[in-house]
Write a protein that holds these residues in place. Structure first.
Motif, PDB file in Angstrom:
ATOM      1  N   PRO A 384       0.803  -1.230   0.000  1.00 23.31           N
ATOM      2  CA  PRO A 384       0.000   0.000   0.000  1.00 23.31           C
ATOM      3  C   PRO A 384       0.833   1.276   0.000  1.00 23.31           C
ATOM      4  O   PRO A 384       0.433   2.279  -0.600  1.00 23.31           O
ATOM      5  CB  PRO A 384      -0.846  -0.130   1.276  1.00 23.31           C
ATOM      6  CG  PRO A 384      -0.260  -1.232   2.072  1.00 23.31           C
ATOM      7  CD  PRO A 384       0.437  -2.125   1.114  1.00 23.31           C
ATOM      8  N   SER A 385       1.999   1.264   0.628  1.00 14.97           N
ATOM      9  CA  SER A 385       2.848   2.464   0.627  1.00 14.97           C
ATOM     10  C   SER A 385       3.317   2.805  -0.781  1.00 14.97           C
ATOM     11  O   SER A 385       3.262   3.959  -1.215  1.00 14.97           O
ATOM     12  CB  SER A 385       4.059   2.256   1.542  1.00 14.97           C
ATOM     13  OG  SER A 385       3.693   2.304   2.895  1.00 14.97           O
ATOM     14  N   VAL A 386       3.775   1.792  -1.517  1.00  7.41           N
ATOM     15  CA  VAL A 386       4.240   2.030  -2.887  1.00  7.41           C
ATOM     16  C   VAL A 386       3.087   2.457  -3.777  1.00  7.41           C
ATOM     17  O   VAL A 386       3.204   3.375  -4.590  1.00  7.41           O
ATOM     18  CB  VAL A 386       4.919   0.763  -3.447  1.00  7.41           C
ATOM     19  CG1 VAL A 386       5.204   0.920  -4.934  1.00  7.41           C
ATOM     20  CG2 VAL A 386       6.207   0.483  -2.701  1.00  7.41           C
ATOM     21  N   ASN A 387       1.948   1.794  -3.626  1.00  8.40           N
ATOM     22  CA  ASN A 387       0.797   2.104  -4.472  1.00  8.40           C
ATOM     23  C   ASN A 387       0.318   3.529  -4.241  1.00  8.40           C
ATOM     24  O   ASN A 387      -0.073   4.232  -5.183  1.00  8.40           O
ATOM     25  CB  ASN A 387      -0.330   1.109  -4.198  1.00  8.40           C
ATOM     26  CG  ASN A 387      -1.249   0.955  -5.394  1.00  8.40           C
ATOM     27  OD1 ASN A 387      -0.880   1.254  -6.516  1.00  8.40           O
ATOM     28  ND2 ASN A 387      -2.458   0.497  -5.155  1.00  8.40           N
ATOM     29  N   ILE A 388       0.339   3.995  -2.997  1.00  9.54           N
ATOM     30  CA  ILE A 388      -0.065   5.370  -2.692  1.00  9.54           C
ATOM     31  C   ILE A 388       0.829   6.367  -3.421  1.00  9.54           C
ATOM     32  O   ILE A 388       0.355   7.331  -4.027  1.00  9.54           O
ATOM     33  CB  ILE A 388      -0.016   5.619  -1.169  1.00  9.54           C
ATOM     34  CG1 ILE A 388      -1.263   5.033  -0.496  1.00  9.54           C
ATOM     35  CG2 ILE A 388       0.078   7.108  -0.855  1.00  9.54           C
ATOM     36  CD1 ILE A 388      -1.253   5.147   1.006  1.00  9.54           C
ATOM     37  N   VAL A 389       2.138   6.123  -3.393  1.00 11.96           N
ATOM     38  CA  VAL A 389       3.086   7.055  -4.009  1.00 11.96           C
ATOM     39  C   VAL A 389       2.980   7.018  -5.530  1.00 11.96           C
ATOM     40  O   VAL A 389       2.821   8.056  -6.190  1.00 11.96           O
ATOM     41  CB  VAL A 389       4.523   6.738  -3.557  1.00 11.96           C
ATOM     42  CG1 VAL A 389       5.530   7.590  -4.329  1.00 11.96           C
ATOM     43  CG2 VAL A 389       4.675   6.968  -2.061  1.00 11.96           C
ATOM     44  N   GLN A 390       3.078   5.825  -6.122  1.00 13.45           N
ATOM     45  CA  GLN A 390       3.092   5.711  -7.581  1.00 13.45           C
ATOM     46  C   GLN A 390       1.783   6.206  -8.194  1.00 13.45           C
ATOM     47  O   GLN A 390       1.781   6.839  -9.253  1.00 13.45           O
ATOM     48  CB  GLN A 390       3.305   4.247  -7.990  1.00 13.45           C
ATOM     49  CG  GLN A 390       4.624   3.650  -7.555  1.00 13.45           C
ATOM     50  CD  GLN A 390       5.809   4.095  -8.390  1.00 13.45           C
ATOM     51  OE1 GLN A 390       6.932   4.124  -7.929  1.00 13.45           O
ATOM     52  NE2 GLN A 390       5.568   4.459  -9.625  1.00 13.45           N
ATOM     53  N   SER A 391       0.664   5.922  -7.543  1.00 12.65           N
ATOM     54  CA  SER A 391      -0.638   6.285  -8.095  1.00 12.65           C
ATOM     55  C   SER A 391      -0.980   7.748  -7.886  1.00 12.65           C
ATOM     56  O   SER A 391      -2.023   8.207  -8.353  1.00 12.65           O
ATOM     57  CB  SER A 391      -1.727   5.406  -7.464  1.00 12.65           C
ATOM     58  OG  SER A 391      -1.496   4.038  -7.757  1.00 12.65           O
ATOM     59  N   SER A 392      -0.123   8.499  -7.231  1.00 15.44           N
ATOM     60  CA  SER A 392      -0.372   9.922  -7.007  1.00 15.44           C
ATOM     61  C   SER A 392       0.046  10.773  -8.205  1.00 15.44           C
ATOM     62  O   SER A 392      -0.206  11.979  -8.219  1.00 15.44           O
ATOM     63  CB  SER A 392       0.393  10.401  -5.763  1.00 15.44           C
ATOM     64  OG  SER A 392      -0.088   9.784  -4.599  1.00 15.44           O
TER      65      SER A 392
END
Length: 481
Positions: A384-392
């Motif tokens: 979830p941490s990576v997904n939050i950053v990349q999807s921003s």
């Protein structure tokens, strides 16, 4: 029903995911497998525990220092080309490490060449994943697979490395890395395609690349110098901070002049992404710090060999595997912020339990419950941490944000090994039990900082507002529609 509608990737995308996930696995494996071979390597190469710690930390540091420039190079030379060059450089570094007669060549092979190779190949992994998996559900699943493999690589590195080192030699562990790299090269050539052609005319900010790398190197070297000379430590840290300030000043000046900078300052205007980057940094700092501290303590203080150390650390691997396998189901039921919060809480509780049980008993069992909770917690929050950053961010910023994201994560890894290792090595021969506990307490406090950052994340991050720039060429046979 289409794959986009169901959120499930096509068969072509699933094949692409295999070499990308393996690439993340072997790079994370390389960052942790040497921890269980500290005694073997130091004795064979006639060096010290601190010398091996320097090699481990420098590997992680080279990755962190070069990840941002390498991410930027993918736009100019292409994602697949950078991936292949990175694999080749990494393989050469593993070969030199396997035949190293002393610490200097080990540092050249493992710390420098493998670090450079990793910096080149990891940004394309995340950029390609973001570009090809356009459906949010399948992208989350893909990131779950890749980050799960990364976490598994970091967690199983001690076990696999210990098995190989005990059965054959520590040098054979680098042979294992070479074999995996060859498999990735074959699969990459067969399945990976770049969805957007490179732009050879795109400018590259060489001055910014040098300033960012030098600044990060000086900061981590300052931490490593803490147990030797307080004045040297202070000087390196101050110099590193000044160079990084110079870097950001340089970037702003280029942007005001209308020139392309190494890193867009717009990336730091997204509060959600900034908080996500903090959580990434802390996660890897805690994971690598604990791996180093526990491995060193078991070998140097308890006298366990590589395989015994790896088997004990398997408790964290089991926890990480369980949470990684449940990542998709958890993502459907809970918000990403909730999963990261739960992960930090489990990790901190695991460290406290670890300290309490080891303080009460000298048995091997005392290590296991705490390690299991630590692995369970970290595995729950990596994706979830990576997904939050990349999807921003939109597609045209993926090269920059991927480089920044991976740099922040690997900086966390190098800081974890540097901070925890420095505390442990500085006090180990005098008061080993106290230094061991102190290192873990410091890691727990840092984990609390990650928990605070997570609490500030929005419950449901908004999608990126800016559209991708026109003119890109997609790969319809691979990219979701």
């Amino acid at each position: 029903m289409s794959s986009a509608a169901t959120g499930r990737p096509s068969s072509a995308l699933r094949r692409v995911l295999v070499p990308l996930a393996l690439a993340q696995f072997i790079c994370s494996f390389a960052g942790s497998n040497m921890n269980v071979m500290i005694n073997d390597i130091s004795e064979d190469l006639n060096t010290t525990v601190q010398g091996v710690q320097v090699a481990i930390t420098l590997f992680l540091l080279v990755m962190a220092a070069l990840m941002i420039p390498a991410g930027k190079l993918t736009d100019r030379y292409g994602r697949k080309r950078c991936l292949n060059v990175g694999l080749a450089v990494y393989g050469l570094g593993a070969l030199l490490s396997a035949v190293a007669p002393g610490l200097p060549l080990l540092i050249i092979g493992n710390s420098i060449l493998e670090g450079v190779g990793t910096a080149l190949l990891i940004p394309p992994v995340y950029i390609l994943t973001t570009m090809l998996f356009s459906n949010l559900a399948s992208r989350a699943r893909a990131f779950g697979t890749i980050n799960g493999m990364g976490g598994i690589g970091a967690a199983t590195g001690p076990l696999i490395g210990g098995l190989i080192a005990t059965a054959i030699s520590w040098r054979a562990a680098f042979g294992f890395q070479i074999l995996v790299i060859l498999v990735i090269i074959v699969l990459s050539r067969r399945y990976v395609r770049d969805p957007v052609p490179p732009d050879p005319a795109r400018p590259f900010d060489a001055v910014g690349a040098v300033l960012s790398a030098v600044g990060l190197v000086l900061v981590v070297l300052g931490i490593l110098a803490a147990d030797n000379n307080i004045w040297l430590m202070t000087g390196l840290l101050v110099a590193g901070i000044l160079v990084l300030a110079w870097f950001f000043s340089w970037v702003r000046a280029r942007e005001r002049a209308g020139k392309e900078a190494l890193l867009s300052t717009a990336l730091f205007h997204n509060r959600t992404s900034n908080l996500g980057l903090i959580t990434q940094n802390v996660q890897w700092l805690v994971l690598m710090g604990i791996s180093f501290v526990v491995s060193a303590f078991l070998q140097v203080v308890r006298g366990y060999n590589a395989i015994q150390t790896g088997l004990i650390l398997t408790a964290s691997t089991v926890g990480l595997l369980l949470s990684s396998l449940a990542a998709e189901r958890l993502a459907r039921r809970y918000a990403q912020r909730t999963l990261i919060l739960a992960g930090f809480i489990l990790t901190i509780v695991g460290i406290v339990l670890f300290l309490a049980l080891v303080g009460l008993s000298s048995g091997v069992w005392a290590f296991l419950p705490g390690l299991f909770l630590i692995g369970l917690g970290i595995g729950a929050m990596l994706t979830p941490s990576v997904n939050i950053v990349q999807s921003s961010f939109p597609d045209h910023l993926q090269g920059e944000i991927s480089g920044l994201s991976r740099s922040v994560s690997n900086l966390g890894s190098s800081l974890g090994a540097a901070i925890a290792g420095t505390i442990l090595v500085a006090e180990l021969t005098r008061t080993p039990q106290r230094s061991y506990a102190l290192a873990l307490i410091v890691l727990a406090v840092i984990g609390v900082g990650g928990l605070v950052a997570t609490a500030k994340l929005p419950a449901a991050p908004a999608p990126p507002a800016a559209p991708s720039p026109p003119g890109g060429v997609s790969a319809p046979d691979l990219q979701e529609t």
